[in-house]
Write an enzyme that holds these catalytic residues in place. Structure first.
Site, PDB file in Angstrom:
ATOM      1  N   CYS A   7       3.653  -8.948   3.696  1.00 35.50           N
ATOM      2  CA  CYS A   7       2.861  -8.038   2.881  1.00 35.50           C
ATOM      3  C   CYS A   7       1.970  -8.902   1.982  1.00 35.50           C
ATOM      4  CB  CYS A   7       3.783  -7.130   2.073  1.00 35.50           C
ATOM      5  SG  CYS A   7       2.990  -5.624   1.470  1.00 35.50           S
ATOM      6  N   CYS A  83       1.226  -3.900   5.309  1.00 36.46           N
ATOM      7  CA  CYS A  83       0.039  -3.452   4.574  1.00 36.46           C
ATOM      8  C   CYS A  83      -1.187  -4.007   5.285  1.00 36.46           C
ATOM      9  CB  CYS A  83       0.087  -3.858   3.098  1.00 36.46           C
ATOM     10  SG  CYS A  83      -0.218  -5.584   2.749  1.00 36.46           S
ATOM     11  N   CYS A  90      -2.913 -12.304   8.043  1.00 35.46           N
ATOM     12  CA  CYS A  90      -1.792 -12.872   8.797  1.00 35.46           C
ATOM     13  C   CYS A  90      -2.259 -14.099   9.571  1.00 35.46           C
ATOM     14  CB  CYS A  90      -1.204 -11.835   9.751  1.00 35.46           C
ATOM     15  SG  CYS A  90       0.306 -12.388  10.557  1.00 35.46           S
TER      16      CYS A  90
END
Length: 150
Positions: A7, A83, A90
């Site tokens: 997240c 999220c 990422c």
């Protein structure tokens, strides 16, 4: 399997998902090593601790951490982003690492009822994911989304 929940701040949604996933894996007898991290490090929010305590899951020992503070950060079988901002940020993982994404709203600054709503959706999604892993499959994003929100 090693699973990472990612997240933005590792302060609420990823922490709650980590606790749920560990809980369900233990109950269902699934060998699952679960970690959570954020693209930034902050602190675990008191509302997250309170909401999870209501369902008997203790976050008091949890700390916010970045990916580089997680043991063996590039060796996960599954990376789950919870999220949209974390999905975009990422890092690139090896091809063997599966990535899944389910968007959960940030309950920060909202009443405890919103924290409970997000907590419960994370719980439903986590249970479905662990049940699927027990069956030897990793569900698609859409399946995880349906499990969370109906």
């Amino acid at each position: 399997m090693r699973l990472l929940v990612l997240c933005t701040h590792n302060s609420a949604r990823s922490q709650m998902a980590e606790a749920w996933l560990r809980h369900h894996a233990r109950l269902l007898g699934v060998d699952l090593e679960v970690h959570s991290a954020g693209t930034e490090k902050t602190f675990v929010k008191e509302e997250a601790k309170r909401a999870m305590a209501e369902v008997g899951l203790d976050l008091s020992g949890h700390t916010s951490k970045t990916l580089l503070e997680v043991p063996d950060p590039w060796n996960f079988g599954l990376v789950l982003t919870v999220c949209d901002q974390a999905k975009e940020a990422c890092p690139v993982y090896p091809k063997k690492t599966l990535k899944r994404h389910v968007s959960f709203p940030d309950p920060s600054g909202k009443p405890l009822e919103e924290w409970r709503r997000v907590r419960d959706a994370l719980g439903r999604m986590s249970l479905f994911l662990v049940q699927s892993l027990k069956e030897g499959r990793v569900p698609a994003d859409e399946e995880l989304e349906r499990a969370a929100w109906g």
